[in-house]
Write an enzyme that holds these catalytic residues in place. Structure first.
Site, PDB file in Angstrom:
ATOM      1  N   CYS A 227       0.967  -1.047  -0.608  1.00 23.52           N
ATOM      2  CA  CYS A 227      -0.057  -0.148   0.084  1.00 23.52           C
ATOM      3  C   CYS A 227       0.583   1.621   0.017  1.00 23.52           C
ATOM      4  CB  CYS A 227      -1.304  -0.368   1.099  1.00 23.52           C
ATOM      5  SG  CYS A 227      -1.672  -1.499   1.246  1.00 23.52           S
ATOM      6  N   ALA A 228       1.503   1.638  -0.915  1.00 24.69           N
ATOM      7  CA  ALA A 228       2.747   2.280  -1.302  1.00 24.69           C
ATOM      8  C   ALA A 228       1.958   4.032  -1.134  1.00 24.69           C
ATOM      9  CB  ALA A 228       3.758   1.763  -2.476  1.00 24.69           C
ATOM     10  N   GLY A 232       6.761   7.167   0.580  1.00 21.62           N
ATOM     11  CA  GLY A 232       7.683   7.864   1.895  1.00 21.62           C
ATOM     12  C   GLY A 232       8.341   6.293   2.217  1.00 21.62           C
ATOM     13  N   LYS A 233       7.803   5.426   2.584  1.00 26.54           N
ATOM     14  CA  LYS A 233       7.759   4.003   3.240  1.00 26.54           C
ATOM     15  C   LYS A 233       8.572   3.369   2.057  1.00 26.54           C
ATOM     16  CE  LYS A 233       4.350   4.604   6.820  1.00 26.54           C
ATOM     17  NZ  LYS A 233       3.534   5.520   5.919  1.00 26.54           N
ATOM     18  N   ASP A 251      -0.568   0.346  -4.821  1.00 25.20           N
ATOM     19  CA  ASP A 251      -1.657   0.887  -4.579  1.00 25.20           C
ATOM     20  C   ASP A 251      -2.780   1.221  -5.737  1.00 25.20           C
ATOM     21  OD1 ASP A 251      -1.581   3.555  -2.790  1.00 25.20           O
ATOM     22  OD2 ASP A 251      -3.295   3.552  -3.330  1.00 25.20           O
ATOM     23  N   ASP A 298       1.615  -1.420   4.654  1.00 28.86           N
ATOM     24  CA  ASP A 298       0.591  -0.359   5.724  1.00 28.86           C
ATOM     25  C   ASP A 298      -0.355   0.096   5.039  1.00 28.86           C
ATOM     26  OD1 ASP A 298       0.872   2.282   7.523  1.00 28.86           O
ATOM     27  OD2 ASP A 298       2.089   3.259   5.705  1.00 28.86           O
ATOM     28  N   CYS A 351      -1.291   3.890  11.342  1.00 28.89           N
ATOM     29  CA  CYS A 351      -1.509   4.859  11.840  1.00 28.89           C
ATOM     30  C   CYS A 351      -2.876   5.111  12.708  1.00 28.89           C
ATOM     31  CB  CYS A 351      -0.980   6.241  10.864  1.00 28.89           C
ATOM     32  SG  CYS A 351      -2.208   6.528   9.460  1.00 28.89           S
TER      33      CYS A 351
END
Length: 419
Positions: A227-228, A232-233, A251, A298, A351
């Site tokens: 899930c890009a 950033g990751k 994504d 993520d 998050c």
């Protein structure tokens, strides 16, 4: 800067656009600034500070005003948060309004108001947190987040970058946990700095940087950021791989993935393969089944751990939206799990602060068999990072000064059930 009636009116108009909570506040604010192109940087800064200041304390401010409308909320914010005197506010608000705000009793507020969290969020946290801890967390989420950046280890090293930034007079320090992180004490326009423009720096929260470290991608491996988003990751993982091997960036949102392209060009990495997918069951995903060494998920989530940056999120989520997200998270995790070779590593992260988006998702996959939990505290200790939240990573702005993050590390068993 000096407050004027026109400036207060602009802030009121901007807040009015945001308070229907139909779109992200930062998107609404960007649209507002596009409609008011003649505003200078100081005017924009005040409007943004006022809007986000009210959003961070919206429930509290709504208690202290006689009628919660955008203008009175900003006046209350100026008095209660900015400490502006009644004499200064005489030209902007009636004396009786100022006095009402000043006299409002706030010493016995309900937990949800004092913590600035919806009642349903409080109810979901209470099985795992005391009311006192929820209040501490809520107050931490009301504060603005610091600005963290990640040094691109493929191009630079942190000590050299720190020295340069300090020579330029910038107040910086290493982040507490990430070996690549730098924290600014203020918020300079880093997107115009030469080190940002040449790809040596990327804006990324300290806690977020740890996800790449937990994934532990190595040179020459086949890896996927499932899930890009804007990547950033992905870029942090690619730097760990020293631009070797193959790194897929998937994504479902092409617009988000498109934002990775300029960042990728700056980074100098050549091993990243951005690929939009229709869903977690896309044929491009299925072709990689059993071939990958490591996968990061993520997952899309409620985002409640990012309320310092996105305070409006708590008003745009609901128990129903969280339940739908939990279903999607479980589906994505199962699809991503199929990509791994035996012995491959899977990192699931959000998050979010809510157990149903975090531990519950991981425990459900573990219950199906085929994976074992790799304790996060052991991985962090191996990397000489002084952080122990147990077998799973649980970061809190109240305790760690990062966004709220959750992560679990899973390893695919050699004799995993046929999927």
């Amino acid at each position: 800067m000096e407050l004027t009636p026109p400036l207060l009116q602009l802030a009121t108009q901007a807040l009015d656009r945001v308070l229907d909570f139909k779109r992200p506040a930062d998107s609404e604010l960007s649209a507002f600034f596009r409609d008011h192109k003649k505003l200078g940087p100081r005017e924009r800064a005040f409007v943004a500070e006022a809007v986000f200041g009210v959003l961070r304390r919206y429930r509290y401010l709504s208690v202290v005003v006689p009628a919660a409308n955008p203008r009175t909320l900003i006046v209350a914010w100026l008095i209660k948060a900015r400490g502006m005197s009644g004499a200064t506010l005489e030209q902007f608000a009636k004396p009786e309004l100022v006095q009402h705000i000043r006299d409002a009793r706030t010493d016995d507020l309900p937990l949800a108001v004092a913590a600035e969290l919806p009642e349903w969020v409080i109810e979901k946290l209470q099985p795992v947190m005391s009311d006192a801890d929820i209040l501490v967390l809520g107050r931490a989420l009301q504060l603005p987040a610091p600005m963290d950046v990640r040094v691109n280890a493929y191009k630079a090293d942190r000590d050299t970058v720190l020295a340069r930034l300090r020579e330029e007079g910038l107040a910086v320090e290493p982040t507490p946990y990430s070996p690549w992180g730098i924290r600014f004490k203020e918020h300079p326009a880093i997107n115009r700095h030469p080190l940002f423009l040449d790809g040596s720096l990327e804006v990324q929260d300290d806690g977020s940087q740890l996800l790449a470290l937990l994934l532990g991608a190595r040179r020459g491996e086949m890896v996927c950021d499932f899930c890009a988003g804007a990547g950033g990751k992905t870029l942090a993982i690619g730097a760990m791989m020293a631009s070797s091997g193959r790194l897929y960036a998937f994504d479902v949102a092409e617009k988000r993935l498109a934002k990775l392209k300029p960042r990728l060009a700056r980074s100098g990495l050549s091993n990243v393969m951005p690929q939009p997918i229709a869903s977690e069951n896309d044929t491009r995903v299925k072709r990689l089944a059993g071939k990958l060494d490591r996968v990061l998920v993520d997952a899309p989530c409620s985002g409640l751990g990012t309320l310092r940056r996105n305070p409006d999120l708590k008003f745009r989520q609901s128990p129903e939206s969280v339940a739908a997200l939990a279903q999607k998270q479980a589906s994505i995790l199962r699809a991503a799990a199929k990509l791994l070779k035996p012995g491959g590593r899977l990192v699931y992260a959000t998050c979010s602060l809510l157990p149903e988006e975090n531990e519950a998702i991981v425990e459900a996959l573990l219950a199906e068999g085929g994976f074992t939990l790799l304790p996060v505290n052991e991985l962090l200790a191996q990397n000489k990072i002084d952080l122990d939240t147990g077998a799973m990573l649980r970061l809190s702005p109240a305790v760690h000064g990062t966004d709220g993050f959750f992560a679990a590390v899973l390893v695919k068993l050699a004799l995993a059930p046929i999927q």
